[in-house]
Design an enzyme around this catalytic site. Sequence first.
Site, PDB file in Angstrom:
ATOM      1  N   LYS A   1      16.112  36.490  45.259  1.00  0.00           N
ATOM      2  CA  LYS A   1      16.293  37.791  44.839  1.00  0.00           C
ATOM      3  C   LYS A   1      15.196  38.116  43.486  1.00  0.00           C
ATOM      4  O   LYS A   1      14.634  38.899  43.270  1.00  0.00           O
ATOM      5  CB  LYS A   1      17.651  38.538  44.538  1.00  0.00           C
ATOM      6  CG  LYS A   1      18.349  38.857  45.898  1.00  0.00           C
ATOM      7  CD  LYS A   1      19.510  39.457  45.811  1.00  0.00           C
ATOM      8  CE  LYS A   1      20.502  39.652  46.906  1.00  0.00           C
ATOM      9  NZ  LYS A   1      21.950  39.933  46.447  1.00  0.00           N
TER      10      LYS A   1
ATOM     11  N   HIS B   1      18.385  25.526  79.102  1.00  0.00           N
ATOM     12  CA  HIS B   1      16.891  25.234  79.656  1.00  0.00           C
ATOM     13  C   HIS B   1      16.116  25.325  78.727  1.00  0.00           C
ATOM     14  O   HIS B   1      14.805  25.332  78.833  1.00  0.00           O
ATOM     15  CB  HIS B   1      16.664  26.132  80.647  1.00  0.00           C
ATOM     16  CG  HIS B   1      17.429  26.172  82.062  1.00  0.00           C
ATOM     17  ND1 HIS B   1      17.113  25.418  83.242  1.00  0.00           N
ATOM     18  CD2 HIS B   1      18.763  26.399  82.210  1.00  0.00           C
ATOM     19  CE1 HIS B   1      17.960  25.600  84.092  1.00  0.00           C
ATOM     20  NE2 HIS B   1      19.148  26.020  83.657  1.00  0.00           N
TER      21      HIS B   1
ATOM     22  N   GLU C   1      27.291  30.784  54.888  1.00  0.00           N
ATOM     23  CA  GLU C   1      27.278  31.222  53.372  1.00  0.00           C
ATOM     24  C   GLU C   1      28.619  30.715  52.961  1.00  0.00           C
ATOM     25  O   GLU C   1      28.455  30.477  51.595  1.00  0.00           O
ATOM     26  CB  GLU C   1      27.298  32.759  53.588  1.00  0.00           C
ATOM     27  CG  GLU C   1      26.600  33.456  52.300  1.00  0.00           C
ATOM     28  CD  GLU C   1      26.252  35.003  52.523  1.00  0.00           C
ATOM     29  OE1 GLU C   1      26.992  35.721  53.034  1.00  0.00           O
ATOM     30  OE2 GLU C   1      25.073  35.219  52.352  1.00  0.00           O
TER      31      GLU C   1
END
Lengths: 446, 446
Positions: B421, B307, B286
């Site tokens: 938003k 793995h 961010e």
Amino acid sequence: MAVELITRYAEEFLAEGALESISGEAEQAGALVADGEGEGSAFLGWRDLPCGYDRGEFDDILRTARKIIADTDVLIVIGVGGSYLGARAVVEFVHSQHYNALPKKTPDIYFAGNSLSPDALNELLTLCDGKRVSLIVISKSGTTTEPAIAFRIFRKYMLERYTPQEAAGRIYITTDREKGTLRRLAVQEGYKTFVVPEDIGGRYSVLTAVGLLPIAAAGVDICALMQGAVDACAAYREPCFEANPCLRYAALRNLFYRTGKSVEMFVSYEPSFAMMNEWLKQLFGESEGKDGKGLFPASAIYSTDNHSLGQFVQEGSPILFETVVLFDKPKTDIVMGVEEDDGDELNYLAGVEMSQINYKAFQGTVLAHNTGKVPNVVLRLDRKDEYNLGWLIYFFEKACAVSGYILGVNPFDQPGVEQYKKNMFALLGKPGYEASKRELEKKLGL
Amino acid sequence: MAVELITRYAEEFLAEGALESISGEAEQAGALVADGEGEGSAFLGWRDLPCGYDRGEFDDILRTARKIIADTDVLIVIGVGGSYLGARAVVEFVHSQHYNALPKKTPDIYFAGNSLSPDALNELLTLCDGKRVSLIVISKSGTTTEPAIAFRIFRKYMLERYTPQEAAGRIYITTDREKGTLRRLAVQEGYKTFVVPEDIGGRYSVLTAVGLLPIAAAGVDICALMQGAVDACAAYREPCFEANPCLRYAALRNLFYRTGKSVEMFVSYEPSFAMMNEWLKQLFGESEGKDGKGLFPASAIYSTDNHSLGQFVQEGSPILFETVVLFDKPKTDIVMGVEEDDGDELNYLAGVEMSQINYKAFQGTVLAHNTGKVPNVVLRLDRKDEYNLGWLIYFFEKACAVSGYILGVNPFDQPGVEQYKKNMFALLGKPGYEASKRELEKKLGL
């Protein structure tokens, strides 16, 4: 068809005709999987597994799971990589990340032997205190260090808690059909065993006994899970570009890779999908990350990660595309109510189901990220249940194999995992690694 | 110095003299942070926070945490992004990912309001059944959708369970000092409040009341945590390249970015560090992911992910470098024993501590990945405790700010989070977004 492939949020970022131009390659790659003529084809066992699996073993898994549910409070599942991620991913997706904390009639399940942290292992021993414990140990060879160490410690623990005979009745081994240290030990001690098929690699093994036994012990409906995979197996059999979304998804991934995208971010709007994301990261990363090639697999849970990784996706380096897995119907819902004073200014949502709000968050995000020039491939499923998940697992396995062949790699080996193992053995002083030990210690400045 | 920066596994991948050549830029960037002359300097509150924090509020946090511990079985912490990740990361690192399941004298802690999944929220309501519940709600504005929805639902739940007065005594609000819907509601209902400082953004807020109250309620020693940050704050004050590892780490990250690495993978060998990795992903992603720039932040827990992602790291696309956080001493250990028949072939490890095996796994991996041409930056700390963690948090915050300035971005804003938003508000029909709603629905083909 349980998985709907939606490309409208991705295609605008491709050159005109790009999909058509790669369709031939995709069909060839699909044919390599269908005919078993590609590299690594000795590991194609997952391809027809759902249709041809051993019903006898399947029933044995169901019976054994019932026994475990009846006599166990805490089930410790020992395994690493593909012997671990699939089972945990399915249990958490079908139930919850909070499976252990929620009220239930099935045992708590903890996964051990996937790290070398003594703190992590000691915690699990604490969690067994005073509980009725069973172990499932999953390792093809039996010599992979992480699960082998955990099993040595838990076997000792079981023999402190139970008589040898009681302990033997609480230890289940999934390993090679004939050879290896775990098979020998199981025969010697009389442990019940299940088989890791020879022709299925770890990351493709979730629908074998490797995944199914712990999954069934968590009360997940493995019949529905397999039925989803059976239907997907039938639906995706033909390597026809138009009719087979596995091929189209594999083609899209490769097209984005060729146009400079280096990261594929797997996205879900359900926190319970977090471990499925980890399973996807192994499936694609280990299948394609070789010969200096491959998309780096990353993951996010939205809308949580809109508030952490979202900034990067929207405006950061233009190196990624997203693959969103979407479920139409949640298991439960909540309808937003009205509050008299509307102090939190949320009354505009009164009467709206929370699942709808979550869906609008998806729509808002996909459009935002498109504005930020980030392509989104969307895989839409009907509901969060075993059937849809089984279908989705098979979809991704098939798409991954096809995608690897389009990329020009063997999607079924993992030669790069050996280097760290060899180094670790040498540094730990394992007999036979003496020469390499001295060389490595020199590099470490010791 | 609590964090030792080890560059020997990274420097060989840099051109001769590269570090020296960037040292001037790093010192200038460091000076921007020290002098408060850079972009976004209104959000530099975290820089001197450890040395100058409000002792009165700190004591209040300690007192409130003691009350919560005394009268609470389940603590629900409502917040998203920076109002969530830091607290969860510290609690899980200091205690365990299995904190809730382990025996303890502090409440279970669940984090809500960070997603929009109704299943996830309903589960948390189930987990509160019959338990003594308290809420901490963290939101600067009070209008962020995810926590606002969760709080509306949990407030209703509390009023069903408790009298209004009892409920008010179990709800704690951390929000803006003066304004916003949460502040108004707290005044109206008489909730106890704490302050989100105006000059500290979410991702830098873990050492404010935002993080400290839930962390203290989990029984974590926040005095030691702050002391680590205090000492780091003093140690890293001067923007001197040679003496300040924050600057050298920031420089290394930028050098790798400039030479074509696009992904930084944060690595730990402790499963309990997994949420700290998520905190790091927000902090760096961010702060730097803007203006079309920035390293994509990814993470792994080894040896587990050896793995799964290990194959990609070793042999896949050469796009990443690793930053490894290493702790010398675990909280507990296990010494490997001898077994008479050595059926699992592990007797060569007899007498070795598991922490040593984990350390050899690190050494083996770093050499393997170097062989695969993947640079590794190593940050080594003494032990897994609050003091070292507080130091590490401050180290990363400072390094991130410096790194952002070297990159040429404002490391303290997040303009790209607004788009989703706004879209979501419009699609949900929030008053004031009508025009944009029609436009977005058209894009969706509705």
